[in-house]
Write an enzyme that holds these catalytic residues in place. Structure first.
Site, PDB file in Angstrom:
ATOM      1  N   LYS A   1       0.533  -1.321  -0.072  1.00 27.07           N
ATOM      2  CA  LYS A   1      -0.221  -0.082  -0.148  1.00 27.07           C
ATOM      3  C   LYS A   1       0.985   1.677  -0.228  1.00 27.07           C
ATOM      4  CE  LYS A   1      -3.519   1.722   2.359  1.00 27.07           C
ATOM      5  NZ  LYS A   1      -5.095   1.905   3.459  1.00 27.07           N
TER       6      LYS A   1
ATOM      7  N   SER B   1     -10.695   0.146   6.739  1.00 27.64           N
ATOM      8  CA  SER B   1      -9.976  -0.039   5.521  1.00 27.64           C
ATOM      9  C   SER B   1      -9.014  -1.254   5.324  1.00 27.64           C
ATOM     10  CB  SER B   1      -8.580   1.137   5.716  1.00 27.64           C
ATOM     11  OG  SER B   1      -9.312   2.206   5.396  1.00 27.64           O
TER      12      SER B   1
ATOM     13  N   SER C   1     -10.183   2.342   2.341  1.00 26.69           N
ATOM     14  CA  SER C   1      -8.804   2.864   1.952  1.00 26.69           C
ATOM     15  C   SER C   1      -8.028   2.234   1.283  1.00 26.69           C
ATOM     16  CB  SER C   1      -7.839   3.435   2.619  1.00 26.69           C
ATOM     17  OG  SER C   1      -7.244   3.040   3.240  1.00 26.69           O
TER      18      SER C   1
END
Lengths: 496, 95
Positions: free
Chosen positions: A78, A182, A158
């Site tokens: 990420k 998320s 997210s």
């Protein structure tokens, strides 16, 4: 070359160790899949040179024997994780051009095990969002579609890039972070496993901060076993993060005995939401039946302050964000706005932050500023922190009453179309996290397990919440649920 | 509690985010939606409840009070939009 990205970590590990697969071949296969999947917009910074170097080193280590579990396993990272010399923008324009001089602790641990970095994954800007629509890189498109309908769907957020990349078999697994859901919400939307560990289990050092009392990194994987393997590599005490727990990291994989006889699983009545699709309610009951069939006892429980978790979160998280994001001022790193004649330092801050932060981030920073401002601090911030105490107490009470884990839906709906939600009303988007946010407020571990498809053919997940530091038991419960649910659906490969 | 454009402007100023005047009414409306949602917290009886400080009860660790890092000026400055002679450079600050 065969499509090796479909392998699980466990399968690849065993084949790498047996010598019937090389890290180089596995990595090339994934790099090719990543290249072909531009339509998903999941990978936003590609690092094939690093990947090939790491794969060669992994092969040497495998040949020498005693290679760790993740040796030679290709991962996506990420964009929130700082990776040395590789763009790390947190999905934000304000960190454009930022090349960290250091490596986050979690990624350091992964590379120390011999894992391979394919690149950086798209995400909502500063992890603020539930649909991956706030990223400076543009939306991530889910590999899933509603049957033959080509409407682009959200992978959730997210950690939307992480979810899409794992579901589309571009990588074997990915790192995610979870501040209000998320990891778990996107995992549920794309039919993969997402684990948020206990607060303090993984070091936050080198991960761009959103809300420091809630943020926690975790694995996003194809199976519960893989989540167990990867958590073992990510977790552990770090002197550089004073909130990381100085506790031994158990062998999570060894804890997957498949035996949940006598376990007491709670179903919180407050999670039965008005307007929740019947399919989700049905799936929840089926999940409970599966655990009952495996020998667990199903118990109705109450978590009375559940309703107040989201409003408390939307005070605490923006408050912490407004403080954490104060560092983006155009002085030390990232974007600085072009200034006009006569502009001073204040204009530089204001213009830089207006240009560098997207709309949702600006909104949350300002809400945070407001709830912390003189005259409102007690009414909003302190009250929210008191409510947080009560939310945590709800969980402590049921655990003290002998509940081992809690089963809930992961999300209040299946994935929705990009652009369909919350354009006018931000609160509508926030409701996505209604089942996940309580866990962050209480600092607990929780896992999302794919459990079925809705009538449009989209994945739905169930969430299991565990006791603090008992990820091993939680993973075992999830393993039993996963096996009983037998979810094996894959998205049709329209993108390649 | 309702937020008007003037309050929205004040908050934007405190947050050091430039918001153009014509965007303030819409921003104020968004704040009101979010704060309306947050108002629910007023229903909760929090008498005698301590505000949470740490989600996991833990004692912060101590370490020896010694220098563990340093001499990395070039690294610190490597990402600066404007660095000169070993310093971060910013526009003139004139009061």
């Amino acid at each position: 070359m065969a499509d090796l990205g479909t392998l699980t970590i466990a399968e690849a590990r065993d084949r790498l160790r047996a010598g019937d697969l090389t890290a180089a071949d596995l990595t090339e296969s994934c790099l090719a899949a990543v290249e072909a999947a531009g339509a998903l917009n999941a990978f936003v910074h590609h690092t094939p040179e690093i990947a090939r170097e790491q794969a060669a080193a992994a092969d040497a280590r495998l040949q020498a024997g005693d290679a760790p579990d993740l040796c030679g396993i290709p991962l996506g990272i990420k964009d929130l994780f700082c990776t040395r010399g590789v763009a790390s923008q947190a999905g934000s324009r304000i960190l454009e051009g930022f090349l960290p001089e250091y490596e986050s602790t979690v990624t350091t641990r992964l590379w120390d095990q011999g894992a391979v970095m394919l690149g950086k994954l798209n995400m909502d800007e500063f992890a603020m969002g539930s649909s991956n629509e706030t990223s400076t890189y543009g939306d991530v498109v889910s590999p899933w579609r509603r049957g033959n309908d080509a409407t682009p769907l959200t992978p959730g957020g997210s950690s939307g890039g992480s979810a899409a990349a794992v579901a589309a078999d571009l990588c074997l697994a990915a790192t995610g972070t979870d501040t209000g859901g998320s990891i778990r919400q996107p995992a549920a939307f794309v039919g993969i496993v997402g684990l948020k560990p206990t607060y303090g289990r993984c070091s936050r050092w080198g991960i761009v901060a959103f809300a420091s009392s809630l943020d926690q990194a975790g694995p996003m994987t194809k199976t519960v076993q893989d989540a167990a393997i990867m958590l073992g590599a990510m977790a552990g005490h770090d002197p550089k993060d004073s909130t990381s727990a100085d506790l031994a990291v158990p062998d999570f994989e060894a804890a997957l005995t498949g035996d949940v006889r006598g376990k007491r699983i709670g179903l919180p009545r407050e999670y039965r939401m008005e307007g929740m699709p019947e399919e989700i309610e049905t799936l929840w009951h089926q999940g409970a039946e599966m655990l009952r069939d495996a020998g667990a006892e199903i118990v109705d429980i109450t978590l009375p302050h559940t309703k107040y978790a989201l409003p408390a979160y939307y005070v605490i998280a923006p408050a912490e964000a407004s403080s954490n994001l104060a560092r983006y001022d155009g002085v030390r790193y990232g974007h600085r706005a072009a200034l006009s004649q006569g502009d001073g330092v204040t204009e530089m801050y204001e213009k830089t932050r207006a240009e560098g932060f997207g709309h949702e981030v600006q909104r949350r920073v300002m809400i945070g500023t407001y709830v912390l401002s003189a005259g409102f601090y007690d009414a909003y911030y302190n009250r929210a922190r008191k409510v947080r105490t009560l939310i945590k107490r709800d969980f402590e009470t049921v655990f003290a009453d002998g509940i081992d884990a809690i089963l809930t839906p992961a999300t209040p709906s299946a994935a929705f179309g990009l652009g369909e939600m919350g354009q006018a009303d931000p609160v509508q988007m926030y409701l996505n996290d209604v089942f996940t946010v309580t866990v962050n407020l209480a600092g607990l571990p929780a896992i999302s397990v794919p459990a079925g498809l809705d009538r449009q053919g989209l994945p739905l997940g169930l969430q299991l919440i565990g006791r603090p530091w008992e990820e091993a038991d939680l993973l075992n419960d999830a393993h039993v649920l996963e096996r009983a649910a037998g979810f094996d659906a894959k998205p049709a490969r329209w993108w390649a | 509690m309702s937020i008007d454009s003037e309050t929205a402007a004040k908050v934007a100023k405190l947050a050091r985010i430039r918001v153009e005047d014509d965007a303030l009414p819409a921003l104020a409306a968004e704040f009101n939606t979010i704060l309306g949602f947050i108002e629910q917290l007023g229903e909760v009886d929090v008498d005698g409840v301590e505000p949470m400080v740490s989600v996991t009860p833990m004692r912060l660790k101590r370490r020896e009070d010694v220098v563990t890092d340093g001499d990395i000026q070039a690294k610190i400055l490597s990402n600066a939009p404007d660095a000169r002679e070993g310093f971060f450079a910013v526009p003139k600050v004139v009061e």
